[in-house]
Design an enzyme around this catalytic site. Sequence first.
Site, mmCIF file in Angstrom:
data_model
loop_
_atom_site.group_PDB
_atom_site.id
_atom_site.type_symbol
_atom_site.label_atom_id
_atom_site.label_comp_id
_atom_site.label_asym_id
_atom_site.label_seq_id
_atom_site.Cartn_x
_atom_site.Cartn_y
_atom_site.Cartn_z
ATOM 1 N N ARG A 87 0.756 -1.243 -0.167
ATOM 2 C CA ARG A 87 -0.062 -0.003 -0.019
ATOM 3 C C ARG A 87 0.881 1.319 -0.044
ATOM 4 O O ARG A 87 2.041 1.212 0.856
ATOM 5 C CB ARG A 87 -0.889 -0.117 1.146
ATOM 6 C CG ARG A 87 -1.710 1.372 1.488
ATOM 7 C CD ARG A 87 -3.268 1.361 0.956
ATOM 8 N NE ARG A 87 -3.726 2.570 1.089
ATOM 9 C CZ ARG A 87 -4.810 2.573 2.062
ATOM 10 N NH1 ARG A 87 -5.169 1.624 2.688
ATOM 11 N NH2 ARG A 87 -5.551 3.783 1.920
ATOM 12 N N ARG A 96 -6.247 0.089 -4.239
ATOM 13 C CA ARG A 96 -5.319 -0.144 -3.203
ATOM 14 C C ARG A 96 -5.254 -1.742 -3.065
ATOM 15 O O ARG A 96 -6.173 -2.448 -3.136
ATOM 16 C CB ARG A 96 -5.730 0.373 -1.951
ATOM 17 C CG ARG A 96 -7.293 0.051 -1.292
ATOM 18 C CD ARG A 96 -7.801 0.819 -0.261
ATOM 19 N NE ARG A 96 -8.023 2.102 -1.001
ATOM 20 C CZ ARG A 96 -8.381 3.270 -0.281
ATOM 21 N NH1 ARG A 96 -8.539 2.942 0.891
ATOM 22 N NH2 ARG A 96 -8.435 4.321 -1.097
ATOM 23 N N ASP A 99 -6.502 -2.401 2.559
ATOM 24 C CA ASP A 99 -7.202 -1.253 3.495
ATOM 25 C C ASP A 99 -7.539 -1.905 4.797
ATOM 26 O O ASP A 99 -8.232 -2.965 4.621
ATOM 27 C CB ASP A 99 -8.218 -0.709 2.707
ATOM 28 C CG ASP A 99 -8.655 0.651 3.401
ATOM 29 O OD1 ASP A 99 -7.901 1.369 4.236
ATOM 30 O OD2 ASP A 99 -9.831 0.854 3.136
ATOM 31 N N ASP A 101 -9.003 -0.918 8.614
ATOM 32 C CA ASP A 101 -9.666 -0.004 9.299
ATOM 33 C C ASP A 101 -9.973 -0.595 10.647
ATOM 34 O O ASP A 101 -10.778 -1.534 10.536
ATOM 35 C CB ASP A 101 -10.673 0.655 8.614
ATOM 36 C CG ASP A 101 -10.415 1.374 7.354
ATOM 37 O OD1 ASP A 101 -9.351 2.291 7.455
ATOM 38 O OD2 ASP A 101 -10.967 1.308 6.474
#
Length: 162
Positions: A87, A96, A99, A101
Amino acid sequence: MTITSYAIAIGSNRRHHRYGAPDGVVAAAMAALHRLGDITGASPIIRTPALGPAGRRFANAAVLLETELEPNALLSQLKQIERRFGRRRGRRWGARVLDLDVILWSEGPFAAAGLTVPHPEFRARHFVLQPLAAIAPAWRDPITGRTVRQLLHAVDRRAPRA
């Protein structure tokens, strides 16, 4: 140290030279997260349309992670994993490889520079709520008091009808 739980959302829409298609990237990311603590729940991987100009479809999933890491330390580890997967900083909403989160934390709300928990936009994101509902349907949003299942149903009701 105290062990706490986190809900982590995982997404990919680019191939990786080692892990292949986005589904393989998400599966490999789940294995990498295991090194940060105990994975107590892992959703199925779902395919979703891209949000914004990212273009390609995403593979998305969620895990429940029990760890001694505090939120900022966990975020730092997640960013390291993203970098190891290739990334690179770029435009928001861009394609991407990976990811990661932080969506929810068992200790409730948290706010610091660069990290807000619950994730500020998770309540409106089907691609986050659907996998999360598969593993933590009764987890309550500490801000609204609604369960993940209730939040998912609210998003589904607002979805355009075909």
